[in-house]
Design an enzyme around this catalytic site. Structure first.
Site, PDB file in Angstrom:
ATOM      1  N   ARG A  42     -68.173  46.911 -63.927  1.00  0.00           N
ATOM      2  CA  ARG A  42     -69.476  46.750 -63.120  1.00  0.00           C
ATOM      3  C   ARG A  42     -68.891  48.554 -63.049  1.00  0.00           C
ATOM      4  O   ARG A  42     -69.618  49.163 -62.391  1.00  0.00           O
ATOM      5  CB  ARG A  42     -69.250  46.325 -61.831  1.00  0.00           C
ATOM      6  CG  ARG A  42     -70.202  46.436 -60.697  1.00  0.00           C
ATOM      7  CD  ARG A  42     -69.394  45.717 -59.596  1.00  0.00           C
ATOM      8  NE  ARG A  42     -69.045  46.490 -58.763  1.00  0.00           N
ATOM      9  CZ  ARG A  42     -67.372  45.740 -58.455  1.00  0.00           C
ATOM     10  NH1 ARG A  42     -67.792  44.688 -58.915  1.00  0.00           N
ATOM     11  NH2 ARG A  42     -66.667  45.707 -57.965  1.00  0.00           N
ATOM     12  N   CYS A 133     -50.792  47.276 -45.394  1.00  0.00           N
ATOM     13  CA  CYS A 133     -51.232  48.524 -44.268  1.00  0.00           C
ATOM     14  C   CYS A 133     -49.986  48.658 -43.041  1.00  0.00           C
ATOM     15  O   CYS A 133     -49.769  49.890 -43.259  1.00  0.00           O
ATOM     16  CB  CYS A 133     -52.220  49.263 -44.704  1.00  0.00           C
ATOM     17  SG  CYS A 133     -53.439  47.408 -44.451  1.00  0.00           S
ATOM     18  N   SER A 163     -62.186  50.001 -42.870  1.00  0.00           N
ATOM     19  CA  SER A 163     -61.759  49.632 -44.310  1.00  0.00           C
ATOM     20  C   SER A 163     -60.923  49.350 -45.113  1.00  0.00           C
ATOM     21  O   SER A 163     -60.423  48.968 -46.483  1.00  0.00           O
ATOM     22  CB  SER A 163     -61.374  51.793 -44.104  1.00  0.00           C
ATOM     23  OG  SER A 163     -60.229  51.564 -43.626  1.00  0.00           O
ATOM     24  N   HIS A 246     -55.392  52.493 -38.734  1.00  0.00           N
ATOM     25  CA  HIS A 246     -54.948  50.901 -38.400  1.00  0.00           C
ATOM     26  C   HIS A 246     -54.616  51.513 -36.766  1.00  0.00           C
ATOM     27  O   HIS A 246     -53.389  52.448 -36.830  1.00  0.00           O
ATOM     28  CB  HIS A 246     -54.516  49.743 -39.290  1.00  0.00           C
ATOM     29  CG  HIS A 246     -54.903  49.740 -40.067  1.00  0.00           C
ATOM     30  ND1 HIS A 246     -56.181  49.374 -39.714  1.00  0.00           N
ATOM     31  CD2 HIS A 246     -54.990  49.157 -41.240  1.00  0.00           C
ATOM     32  CE1 HIS A 246     -56.738  48.940 -40.727  1.00  0.00           C
ATOM     33  NE2 HIS A 246     -55.358  48.595 -42.132  1.00  0.00           N
TER      34      HIS A 246
END
Length: 340
Positions: A42, A133, A163, A246
């Site tokens: 893609r 993360c 995100s 975050h």
């Protein structure tokens, strides 16, 4: 004899983390010989900038890793499961940003500011795992406290940016905000509920015990990184309508007494940490200030008066940089400095 330059492949090059990997490699002047950008059918054929040139994104195939020294993977666990061993077989060392290998006992799980010596164990499988993360910023903030007073219990509640769920999740938040203000219908694809102006206490799938997989990632990865399999850790992970970075509310109990001022002094000098803690001036870590930055920001440090040896902290970091791309590149920097 040391090489002057290293051939690097970025798998998932057109994703949010892959793009950050490319940018961080350039910003930190990583000695790249060839940069091979790899992605799915893609995305293949696109052109992306690097060091003043436009590089064509190639289709990820089984033979994509010839002459590659380091593979930075961030294209999903199933992709890593198939292609990371192929990259290793072709002679590369893989730094994997997915959850595929993190808890395997013969794969080091590394945050350079916390347990860089574990990188030496890459030779077992040729793979080094990047933690989740939300785990990365947590352990960067807690390692200095653990060294000084020994952690007894950790309670963390996260406020995680969209995100962390990828570019489509960021688009969904943007589209929902626009729809709400223009009177159009809300579309939900990435999240089970409206994310705009909402908080969703649900990241990844629910397990039988009522925790989500994301919460168990934080618990188990923190224990592995600290080499403390019995450390008491509990987590609640929440998705919030923030594009990037975050935030975490962290409560810890320690074996030894550590005052709030003592914790501030330790964290001020800690690697990878930026102390922002002047509540009298309304200064504390916020997502809008940490986005695009490399440090893990820590503030709101205060003693927890409900227990003998307790502290509260507020920890914020850019989840795409320190929470993913930067951590991977830091690992690669240590690899070429000390091992390759």
């Amino acid at each position: 004899m040391k090489k002057e330059r290293y051939n690097v492949a970025v798998v998932g090059a057109t994703g949010a983390v892959g793009e950050q990997m490319r940018e961080v490699l350039e910003e930190r002047l990583f000695p790249v010989g060839e940069l091979r950008l790899l992605a799915s059918e893609r995305s293949a054929g696109q052109y992306l900038p690097f060091q003043g040139r436009q590089l064509r994104v190639e289709l990820l195939k089984e033979d994509s890793f010839k002459n590659i020294d380091i593979g930075l993977f961030s294209a999903g666990g199933s992709v890593s499961a198939k292609f990371a061993p192929l990259a290793v077989a072709a002679g590369a060392v893989v730094v994997d940003n997915t959850g595929c290998f993190r808890m395997e006992p013969d794969v080091p799980l590394v945050v350079p500011e916390v347990n860089a010596s574990e990188i030496a164990k890459y030779k077992s499988r040729g793979i080094i795992a990047n933690p989740n993360c939300s785990t990365i910023q947590l352990v960067v903030a807690l390692k200095p406290i653990h060294d000084a007073a020994r952690l007894k219990r950790v309670v963390v509640s996260t406020y995680q940016a969209v995100s962390g769920a990828g570019r489509q999740a960021m688009d969904e938040l943007s589209q929902q905000v626009t729809a709400l203000f223009s009177g159009h219908e809300i579309r939900k694809q990435k999240f089970p509920h409206q994310i705009a102006f909402n908080c969703i206490p649900h990241i990844d799938v629910f397990m039988e015990d009522g925790y989500t997989k994301e919460e168990w990632k934080m618990i188990n990865e923190t224990r592995k990184i600290f080499a403390e399999p019995n450390l008491a850790v509990t987590a609640t992970t929440v998705r919030v309508p923030v594009f990037c970075s975050h935030s975490e509310s962290v409560n810890v109990e320690t074996d030894k007494k550590l005052s709030a001022q003592g914790a501030k002094d330790i964290l001020r000098a800690a690697p990878g940490v930026l102390l922002v803690d002047e509540p009298e001036n309304n200064l504390y870590p916020m997502a809008i200030d940490t986005t695009g930055k490399d440090a893990t920001y820590v503030g709101r440090i205060r003693e927890d008066n409900s227990v003998a040896n307790g502290l509260n902290l507020w920890v914020v970091a850019d989840n795409l940089r320190k929470g993913a791309a930067l951590n991977a590149v830091q690992i690669a920097e240590i690899l070429i400095r000390d091992y390759l």
